[in-house]
Design a protein around this motif. Structure first.
Motif, PDB file in Angstrom:
ATOM      1  N   ASP A 134      42.301  19.362 -35.483  1.00 35.77           N
ATOM      2  CA  ASP A 134      42.361  18.142 -36.292  1.00 35.77           C
ATOM      3  C   ASP A 134      43.657  18.051 -37.090  1.00 35.77           C
ATOM      4  O   ASP A 134      43.666  17.812 -38.307  1.00 35.77           O
ATOM      5  N   ARG A 202      29.989  14.605 -29.699  1.00 36.05           N
ATOM      6  CA  ARG A 202      31.442  14.598 -29.876  1.00 36.05           C
ATOM      7  C   ARG A 202      32.042  15.981 -29.643  1.00 36.05           C
ATOM      8  O   ARG A 202      33.105  16.117 -29.021  1.00 36.05           O
ATOM      9  N   ALA A 203      31.387  17.046 -30.116  1.00 35.75           N
ATOM     10  CA  ALA A 203      31.927  18.394 -29.912  1.00 35.75           C
ATOM     11  C   ALA A 203      31.980  18.736 -28.426  1.00 35.75           C
ATOM     12  O   ALA A 203      32.953  19.332 -27.952  1.00 35.75           O
ATOM     13  N   GLU A 204      30.954  18.319 -27.692  1.00 37.13           N
ATOM     14  CA  GLU A 204      30.945  18.571 -26.246  1.00 37.13           C
ATOM     15  C   GLU A 204      32.054  17.791 -25.556  1.00 37.13           C
ATOM     16  O   GLU A 204      32.717  18.306 -24.637  1.00 37.13           O
ATOM     17  N   THR A 206      34.916  16.834 -26.904  1.00 39.16           N
ATOM     18  CA  THR A 206      36.191  17.468 -27.239  1.00 39.16           C
ATOM     19  C   THR A 206      36.433  18.692 -26.377  1.00 39.16           C
ATOM     20  O   THR A 206      37.548  18.923 -25.891  1.00 39.16           O
ATOM     21  N   GLU A 250      36.524  16.357 -35.974  1.00 42.43           N
ATOM     22  CA  GLU A 250      35.168  16.873 -35.829  1.00 42.43           C
ATOM     23  C   GLU A 250      34.652  17.262 -37.207  1.00 42.43           C
ATOM     24  O   GLU A 250      35.272  18.064 -37.901  1.00 42.43           O
ATOM     25  N   GLY A 252      31.086  17.955 -37.931  1.00 42.99           N
ATOM     26  CA  GLY A 252      29.860  18.737 -37.981  1.00 42.99           C
ATOM     27  C   GLY A 252      28.788  18.027 -38.797  1.00 42.99           C
ATOM     28  O   GLY A 252      28.751  16.793 -38.899  1.00 42.99           O
TER      29      GLY A 252
END
Length: 384
Positions: A134, A202-204, A206, A250, A252
């Motif tokens: 980020d 979103r984490a997946e 990225t 990201e 969390g």
């Protein structure tokens, strides 16, 4: 009065462009650059980027700008006799892949004339800013620290800062509210934040982008951009609606209880925010609700529950022959100098209503000055 040759405008404003606030090697955290007091008049560079998907609607937002990975610059517009004025720090939109704070579309003379100091920030985008760690968000935090340390030289009050942005810029302000532990700003305005793209996947997504992108410090800028476009085309459709904005901070799990009581919030959207992204009115209403309106409404509710002060707005003005109604970005020519928006397709040949524009600039500046006490209502409507 700040009388610097070549910077004072005919309107009695100080304008300093392209001030470097940080530098960084590719994929490295930003290093702050101490300000030497210079107030340059040339626009700084934009981050390298592909063409905007909304160019037909809003025009070319980077026309006339150079491109450089070292794009950590900001510009300041302030009344020449400013002293202790509220500060408004602008974060531009563009889905985290296009745009620049140096754009002529964000010329802030009329907004600054409402008695505020306006700072427009440029930051790293796409692969350069959000593939790893980020870094674009770290750029933005560094810019806010620059404001804290230096804005008094332009007559701004570093203890009265409002962060505001539109689209990805509003999403940036949302992320900044949740990550700022230093009290760098006390108020925030979120314009058409695509909060509906912030899903658990979103984490997946990225991780999938990182796997699809094989670039490093030696990869040419042209090859980085080509790889970015290809990866987004491959990965984005698998993660709708998040895939519509594949690069973003990201965050969390989110806990508003620590931030809401100390940041006053104004959040809203345009009536037809979703119209540029889908082919039919039926679908654009659904996208407006899913990506923009629903998220704004829920954030306002959650902010109040968490002990924060919050107001909402809805922008409904549209030209008589507007092909997409009061679409995404439609409020921007009302907030910034309209000359930068001449010929924008979304305006269908009309000019922004000057009375409504004056009202909006006054509300935004008033909120920056006095927060909730300046607002005529906690639920605002702006239309024609």
């Amino acid at each position: 009065m700040l009388s610097i040759e070549g910077v004072i405008t005919a309107e009695g404003l100080v304008r300093a462009r392209g001030i470097r606030y940080a530098t960084a090697s590719r994929f490295a955290e930003p290093t702050p650059v101490p300000w030497d007091g210079a107030r340059p008049s040339e626009r700084g560079p934009a981050c390298p980027q592909p063409p905007s998907a909304l160019a037909a609607l809003v025009g070319n937002s980077v026309e006339g700008l150079s491109f450089d990975e070292h794009c950590q610059v900001l510009s300041v517009t302030a009344p020449a006799d400013a002293s202790g004025l509220p500060v408004m720090v602008w974060f531009h939109g563009g889905a985290y892949v296009t745009g620049s704070g140096e754009s002529t579309k964000y010329e802030a003379s009329l907004l600054a004339s409402e008695g505020v100091v306006v700072v427009s920030v440029s930051y790293r985008l796409g692969v350069f800013g959000y593939l790893r760690d980020d870094l674009g968000l770290l750029d933005q935090l560094t810019a806010l620290r620059w404001v804290r340390d230096n804005i008094a030289s332009f007559g701004g009050d570093p203890a009265n800062v409002t962060a505001f942005g539109q689209s990805a810029g509003a999403d940036s302000v949302y992320a900044l509210m949740l990550t700022d532990t230093e009290g760098l700003f006390r108020r925030a305005i979120l314009q058409s934040a695509p909060l509906g793209t912030r899903s658990p996947e979103r984490a997946e997504m990225t991780a999938a982008l990182r796997a699809a992108l094989s670039v490093d410090g030696a990869t040419s800028v042209e090859d980085v951009l080509a790889a970015q476009v290809a990866a987004v085309a491959e990965v984005g459709p698998k993660f709708a609606p998040s895939g519509g904005m594949p690069f973003a901070p990201e965050l969390g799990s989110v806990d508003l209880s620590a931030v809401a009581p100390r940041v006053e919030l104004l959040v809203g959207h345009t009536a037809d925010d979703g119209s540029p992204y889908v082919p039919s009115r039926e679908h654009w209403e659904a996208v407006t609700e899913l990506v923009f309106a629903g998220g704004a409404r829920e954030l306002a509710q959650d902010w109040a529950v968490a002990g924060g002060q919050v107001a909402t707005y809805r922008f409904t003005w549209a030209p008589a022959d507007a092909p997409l109604g009061s679409c995404h970005c439609m409020e921007l020519p009302f907030l910034f100098d309209p000359d930068g928006w001449l010929g924008a397709g979304m305006l269908a040949g009309e000019e922004p209503d000057p009375v409504l524009a004056k009202t909006i600039r006054g509300v935004w500046a008033g909120f920056a000055r006095n927060g909730m006490d300046a607002l005529p209502s906690r639920s605002l409507e702006f239309g024609g």
